[in-house]
Design a protein around this motif. Structure first.
Motif, short mmCIF file in Angstrom:
data_model
loop_
_atom_site.label_atom_id
_atom_site.label_comp_id
_atom_site.label_asym_id
_atom_site.label_seq_id
_atom_site.Cartn_x
_atom_site.Cartn_y
_atom_site.Cartn_z
N ILE A 36 121.67 -5.10 120.09
CA ILE A 36 121.82 -5.41 121.36
C ILE A 36 120.69 -5.00 122.27
O ILE A 36 119.96 -3.91 121.73
CB ILE A 36 123.05 -4.60 122.22
CG1 ILE A 36 124.25 -4.90 121.17
CG2 ILE A 36 123.49 -5.24 123.52
CD1 ILE A 36 125.58 -4.22 121.52
N CYS A 37 120.08 -5.47 123.07
CA CYS A 37 119.00 -4.90 123.85
C CYS A 37 119.21 -3.60 124.35
O CYS A 37 120.38 -3.27 124.64
CB CYS A 37 118.34 -5.96 125.00
SG CYS A 37 119.56 -6.27 126.44
N GLY A 38 118.25 -2.96 124.53
CA GLY A 38 118.56 -1.48 124.91
C GLY A 38 118.66 -0.53 123.82
O GLY A 38 119.56 0.50 124.16
N SER A 39 118.62 -0.76 122.60
CA SER A 39 119.02 0.31 121.59
C SER A 39 118.26 1.44 121.52
O SER A 39 117.20 1.73 122.26
CB SER A 39 118.99 -0.64 120.12
OG SER A 39 117.69 -1.01 119.90
N LYS A 40 119.12 2.71 121.58
CA LYS A 40 118.59 3.89 121.51
C LYS A 40 119.04 4.91 120.34
O LYS A 40 120.01 4.80 119.84
CB LYS A 40 118.63 4.53 122.92
CG LYS A 40 120.20 4.56 123.42
CD LYS A 40 120.49 4.93 124.74
CE LYS A 40 121.88 5.14 124.94
NZ LYS A 40 122.11 5.78 126.28
N ILE A 41 118.17 5.73 120.20
CA ILE A 41 118.68 6.77 119.08
C ILE A 41 118.77 8.27 120.15
O ILE A 41 117.61 8.53 120.80
CB ILE A 41 117.84 6.92 118.02
CG1 ILE A 41 118.31 7.84 116.93
CG2 ILE A 41 116.38 7.08 118.33
CD1 ILE A 41 117.62 7.96 115.61
N LYS A 42 119.89 9.17 119.86
CA LYS A 42 119.58 10.44 120.28
C LYS A 42 119.82 11.15 119.09
O LYS A 42 120.80 11.20 117.94
CB LYS A 42 120.98 10.88 121.16
CG LYS A 42 120.78 12.44 121.36
CD LYS A 42 121.84 12.83 122.77
CE LYS A 42 121.44 14.03 122.98
NZ LYS A 42 122.64 14.80 124.06
N HIS A 43 118.53 12.10 118.92
CA HIS A 43 118.65 13.03 117.67
C HIS A 43 118.18 14.40 117.84
O HIS A 43 117.74 14.65 118.89
CB HIS A 43 117.20 12.35 116.86
CG HIS A 43 116.91 13.30 115.71
ND1 HIS A 43 117.37 12.99 114.38
CD2 HIS A 43 115.90 14.34 115.55
CE1 HIS A 43 116.67 13.90 113.46
NE2 HIS A 43 115.95 14.63 114.20
N THR A 44 119.37 14.99 117.15
CA THR A 44 119.38 16.67 117.55
C THR A 44 118.87 17.19 116.09
O THR A 44 119.60 17.03 115.20
CB THR A 44 120.61 17.24 117.89
OG1 THR A 44 120.83 16.24 119.07
CG2 THR A 44 120.42 18.60 118.26
#
Ligand code: ADP
Length: 400
Positions: A36-44
């Motif tokens: 989907i447009c605006g895909s994102k990742i949050k990585h810690t």
């Protein structure tokens, strides 16, 4: 040994990289809006903690896995120097039908069997499979393991898993109770035995996994003997947005009165019912608690319906088990809400379960024994850790 644990949803992918020497989490993250447009990742990354929260184009799960592998090996937020440090990947798979009573090393035969299970979990198994295939493509020489949500409940006796409808529907269409959240019920029951310092093989345990999705399980000698979710996760307790069990005759009646198709009816039961449907405010238990405190009657009744239903199953499973050595609360609500735990576990002294209200009030998101000192059975809060179970199963299978 380092194990990557993946939980692939239709447009999301959760991951954790474990160091199995001490079961520690080296890094974890969440890819969202895949495809989907605006895909994102949050990585810690841990020790020291470093976070990267960024938009990245991820058209499919293979791209998402490629992005998370880049994060794991990144010069700033990485925790390994190369992908070859990953010894194996453990995948959460929702449905294993009667084909899987244990976790399995993935080969062509296992892949084909997981594919077969898609018919019973059309929303969940296909993305799980996509995750497995994407990993196999990107890491062809790294072993992959499937860990099933249903597997732990495969020990239920037939009189607990059969519905009283014509038997042919079971043999022909596989209609039966499967139960879900198995990895969580298994983890917290085995932790409960450790906390009691007794072998799980001699304990009667009731585990309450209370989150957005909720289920209760009766566990005898380490084996699930009954659970509230059924053919799908819709049965049993009322949940955030799911109805839980209702009279099946309501469906055709409402479909006619409200002019609903079967898909629309199912959508109401899955997405618009439960706490959201009853309160008309929210599916989130914190919102409901706040609204009830401010005098909102429907939020108050939604919570009462939930608490009453859980209590009813706890009583039923106590009868099934012939007594309770441990009553366990886990997941978002079970771990964090003293008020809900008190409503469920209060007044169970006749069953040998007495709550200590101060200990209950103090226990939030940590392991705790919240029973009164004289209580014969123990009441425990145990944060669940499904990812650790997946990592441990994966380690055990590849060490064979
Ligand atoms: P999921 O089934 O999505 O994994 P969780 O196990 O994370 O769900 O549980 C989410 C639920 O836990 C939410 O409804 C949230 O409101 C509830 N929750 C979290 N903390 C509290 C709290 N302190 N009091 C009451 N409910 C809480």
């Amino acid at each position: 040994m380092k194990i990557l644990v993946l939980n692939a949803g239709s447009s999301s992918l959760k991951y954790q990289l474990f160091d199995m020497r001490d079961n520690s989490v080296l890094a974890k993250g969440l890819c969202e809006r895949i495809g989907i447009c605006g895909s994102k990742i949050k990585h810690t990354a841990e020790s020291p903690r470093r976070i990267r929260d960024t938009e990245v184009q991820m058209d499919d799960h293979q791209q998402a896995i490629s992005v998370l592998l880049d994060m794991l090996t990144d010069s700033e937020v990485g925790v390994i120097s190369s992908m070859t440090e990953i010894d194996a990947v453990g995948h959460r798979v929702v449905h294993g039908e009667e084909l899987f009573s244990k976790s399995s090393l993935i080969n062509d035969e296992v892949l084909a069997a997981i594919e077969l299970c898609c018919a019973l979990a059309p929303l969940h198994n296909p993305p799980n499979l996509i995750g497995i295939r994407a990993c196999m493509a990107l890491m062809p020489n790294i072993p992959q393991v499937a860990v099933f949500d249903t597997a732990f409940h495969q020990t239920m006796p037939n009189y607990a898993f059969l519905y009283s409808i014509p038997y042919e529907y079971y043999t022909r269409n596989k209609i039966r109770r499967y139960g879900f959240h198995g990895t969580s019920h298994r983890y917290v029951s085995s932790r409960a035995a450790q906390m009691l310092n007794r072998p799980v093989e001699e304990l009667r345990i009731i585990t309450c996994h209370l989150g957005n999705g909720s289920s209760v399980a009766a566990i005898r000698n380490g084996c699930s003997v009954d659970t509230t979710m059924g053919f799908t996760p819709l049965e049993g307790l009322p949940m955030g947005t799911r109805s839980g069990s209702i009279d099946p005759a309501i469906l055709s009646y409402l479909m006619e009165k409200e002019n609903l198709s079967s898909d629309e009816m199912l959508n109401v039961l899955n997405k618009k019912s439960g706490m959201l449907g009853l309160s008309g405010i929210s599916s989130d238990f914190r919102d409901l608690a706040n609204a009830a405190k401010e005098g909102n009657d429907r939020a108050d009744i939604a919570l009462k319906v939930f608490n009453y239903s859980v209590k009813k199953y706890v009583g039923g499973y106590s009868a099934v088990l012939g007594g309770v050595d441990a009553l366990v609360f886990t997941a978002g609500v079970g771990e964090n809400s003293p008020a809900i735990r008190a409503a469920i576990a209060g007044g169970l002294d006749y069953m040998g379960l007495s709550l200590d209200s101060d200990k209950n009030e103090a226990a939030r998101g940590v392991e705790a024994d919240i029973s009164a000192s004289g209580s014969r059975g123990r009441i425990l809060v145990i944060p669940t850790n499904e990812e650790l179970v997946i990592a441990k199963d994966t380690e055990a299978l590849i060490k064979r």
